[in-house]
Design an enzyme around this catalytic site. Structure first.
Site, PDB file in Angstrom:
ATOM      1  N   GLU A  92       0.744  -1.161   0.078  1.00 39.16           N
ATOM      2  CA  GLU A  92      -0.064   0.049   0.137  1.00 39.16           C
ATOM      3  C   GLU A  92       0.760   1.284   0.129  1.00 39.16           C
ATOM      4  OE1 GLU A  92      -4.143  -1.563   2.141  1.00 39.16           O
ATOM      5  OE2 GLU A  92      -2.621  -0.747   3.295  1.00 39.16           O
ATOM      6  N   CYS A 105       3.389   8.451   1.298  1.00 37.99           N
ATOM      7  CA  CYS A 105       3.908   7.545   2.400  1.00 37.99           C
ATOM      8  C   CYS A 105       4.425   6.140   1.587  1.00 37.99           C
ATOM      9  CB  CYS A 105       2.692   7.473   3.326  1.00 37.99           C
ATOM     10  SG  CYS A 105       3.328   6.233   4.688  1.00 37.99           S
ATOM     11  N   CYS A 112       6.230  -6.830   7.755  1.00 39.50           N
ATOM     12  CA  CYS A 112       7.311  -6.205   8.544  1.00 39.50           C
ATOM     13  C   CYS A 112       7.609  -7.240   9.681  1.00 39.50           C
ATOM     14  CB  CYS A 112       7.045  -4.939   8.968  1.00 39.50           C
ATOM     15  SG  CYS A 112       8.038  -4.176  10.121  1.00 39.50           S
ATOM     16  N   CYS A 116       5.822  -4.304  16.097  1.00 39.84           N
ATOM     17  CA  CYS A 116       5.450  -3.066  17.035  1.00 39.84           C
ATOM     18  C   CYS A 116       3.777  -3.244  17.327  1.00 39.84           C
ATOM     19  CB  CYS A 116       5.619  -1.884  16.656  1.00 39.84           C
ATOM     20  SG  CYS A 116       7.090  -1.388  15.899  1.00 39.84           S
ATOM     21  N   CYS A 119       0.827  -1.698  15.650  1.00 37.15           N
ATOM     22  CA  CYS A 119       0.786  -1.292  14.183  1.00 37.15           C
ATOM     23  C   CYS A 119      -0.005  -2.721  13.352  1.00 37.15           C
ATOM     24  CB  CYS A 119       2.314  -1.238  13.742  1.00 37.15           C
ATOM     25  SG  CYS A 119       2.324  -1.372  11.823  1.00 37.15           S
ATOM     26  N   CYS A 336      -1.077   6.436   9.748  1.00 37.64           N
ATOM     27  CA  CYS A 336      -0.094   5.603  10.397  1.00 37.64           C
ATOM     28  C   CYS A 336      -0.303   4.162  11.298  1.00 37.64           C
ATOM     29  CB  CYS A 336       0.631   6.585  11.462  1.00 37.64           C
ATOM     30  SG  CYS A 336       1.727   7.735  10.604  1.00 37.64           S
TER      31      CYS A 336
HETATM   32  S1  SF4 Z   1       5.566   0.352  13.025  1.00 36.85           S
HETATM   33 FE1  SF4 Z   1       4.846  -1.246  11.842  1.00 36.85          FE
HETATM   34  S2  SF4 Z   1       5.690  -1.239   9.910  1.00 36.85           S
HETATM   35 FE2  SF4 Z   1       6.724   0.199  11.349  1.00 36.85          FE
HETATM   36  S3  SF4 Z   1       8.560  -0.729  12.182  1.00 36.85           S
HETATM   37 FE3  SF4 Z   1       6.733  -1.157  13.412  1.00 36.85          FE
HETATM   38  S4  SF4 Z   1       5.803  -2.963  12.732  1.00 36.85           S
HETATM   39 FE4  SF4 Z   1       6.980  -2.416  11.153  1.00 36.85          FE
END
Ligand code: SF4
Length: 349
Positions: A92, A105, A112, A116, A119, A336
């Site tokens: 995306e 962005c 990933c 986190c 996220c 975000c």
């Molecule tokens: S915020 Fe999401 S995309 Fe960014 S490093 Fe952490 S897990 Fe990965």
């Protein structure tokens, strides 16, 4: 292995290739001019490139790597694009218009690995790094759309899916092409790489002199707090991360931007505000704070307005530059931490 995206090649690599097939190196400049100034999506339109060279280009390279599979427009004007990659995954890209600014962005990985807790991309796991051409193509697609309205991309934020510094080779190459005057001619200050805190890669970024501005997703003011929501902190704790930020400022003379997600009772408390003040007062930096998205994680709630105001008052009393960012594109899951696509792999290379 599939064909290489022609946009992944540097000018010297493309010159080397044209020479290897007995064409003059200046042909590489012509080809890249078509790619990055003309924004073309076909070798056939490269009129000043000899037909036999165009045929060889078609045989050896892809000129397009992404297929647009969906486009959603938010009530606030934000547009989220979903692209299918040549090997059947989805990424995306988000266009965020704001007065004369058109920020994009950009994703740097499919999924990933950083985990986190706030996220959605983290829920996908890591699939693969994007190639330089795939990173650049996201921007080229948006540039084509804006050109129809007489506008252009003004800022790039490497903050879509993925941790950009875990794909530093390709992100660096993309930044060089974006920055190069005869290609996309974007100033280094308009290219922002945002990292969760991969410390050795920050030093590598400094070493390579990647043309970019550095943003760090701080999201915590002590190791205990930060490690709870960002596993990367267990590997590279805050003292090391802040040391790397200081090294960046020392080497480049630029301030670091700290991104700060406000989570009720975790990152948005008076104690956290005092700690943030301590961290930021002694460095050349600014803070971009943003409210957590009401996510699927019930442990992370947005703070109340009163809690936010109290936090901001404490930080601002210390004369730290802090901006409360307006979340954009929440209704289309483009804000975000909201980017994630259920991967439906349809083909493999
Ligand atoms: S915020 Fe999401 S995309 Fe960014 S490093 Fe952490 S897990 Fe990965």
């Amino acid at each position: 292995m599939g064909m290489l995206d022609i946009k992944s090649l540097s000018t010297s690599e493309l010159k080397g290739w044209t020479e290897s097939i007995s064409h003059k190196p200046f042909r590489a400049d012509q080809i890249q001019n078509w790619l990055f100034k003309g924004l073309v999506d076909s070798f056939d339109v490269m009129e000043n490139v000899p037909v036999d060279l165009r045929d060889k280009l078609k045989y050896h390279f892809r000129i397009q790597s992404l297929e647009e599979s969906n486009r959603l427009e938010s009530t606030d004007g934000t547009i989220k694009f979903a692209f299918k990659t040549h090997d059947g995954h989805f990424i995306e890209t988000v266009l965020i218009p704001a007065r004369e600014r058109f920020s994009v962005c950009v994703s740097t990985q499919i999924g990933c690995a950083m985990g986190c807790t706030f996220c959605r991309t983290a829920t996908m796991g890591f699939i693969r790094n994007l190639e330089t051409g795939e990173i650049l193509e996201q921007i080229i697609r948006v540039k084509r759309l804006l050109a129809e309205q007489g506008a252009d991309v003004t800022n790039i934020i490497f903050m879509g899916m993925g941790e950009p510094l875990q794909n530093l080779d390709n992100v660096h190459r993309a930044c060089v092409t974006l920055h190069e005057r005869k290609h996309l001619n974007m100033g280094a200050k308009r290219l922002t790489i945002s990292t969760s805190g991969v410390v050795p890669k920050i030093f590598e970024l400094i070493e390579r002199e990647t043309p970019c501005h550095l943003a760090v997703s701080l999201n915590g003011t002590n190791d205990e707090m930060r490690s709870k929501i960002m596993p990367v902190n267990r590997r590279w704790p805050m003292a090391e991360l802040l040391g790397a930020c200081d090294a960046y400022t020392q080497k480049t003379g630029n301030e670091v931007t700290f991104e700060y997600v406000m989570i009720q009772g975790i990152t948005c408390t008076p104690q956290a505000a005092k700690e943030l003040l301590k961290i930021t007062q002694q460095r050349s930096c600014k803070v971009n704070a943003i409210l957590i998205n009401a996510s699927e994680n019930p442990a992370h709630l947005p703070p109340t307005q009163k809690e936010v105001d109290e936090f901001l008052d404490i930080v601002r009393a210390g004369e730290v530059k802090i901006t409360m960012r307006t979340p954009r594109g929440r209704d289309i899951l483009a804000a975000c931490g909201q980017l994630a696509i259920k991967q439906k792999k349809v083909a493999s290379c």
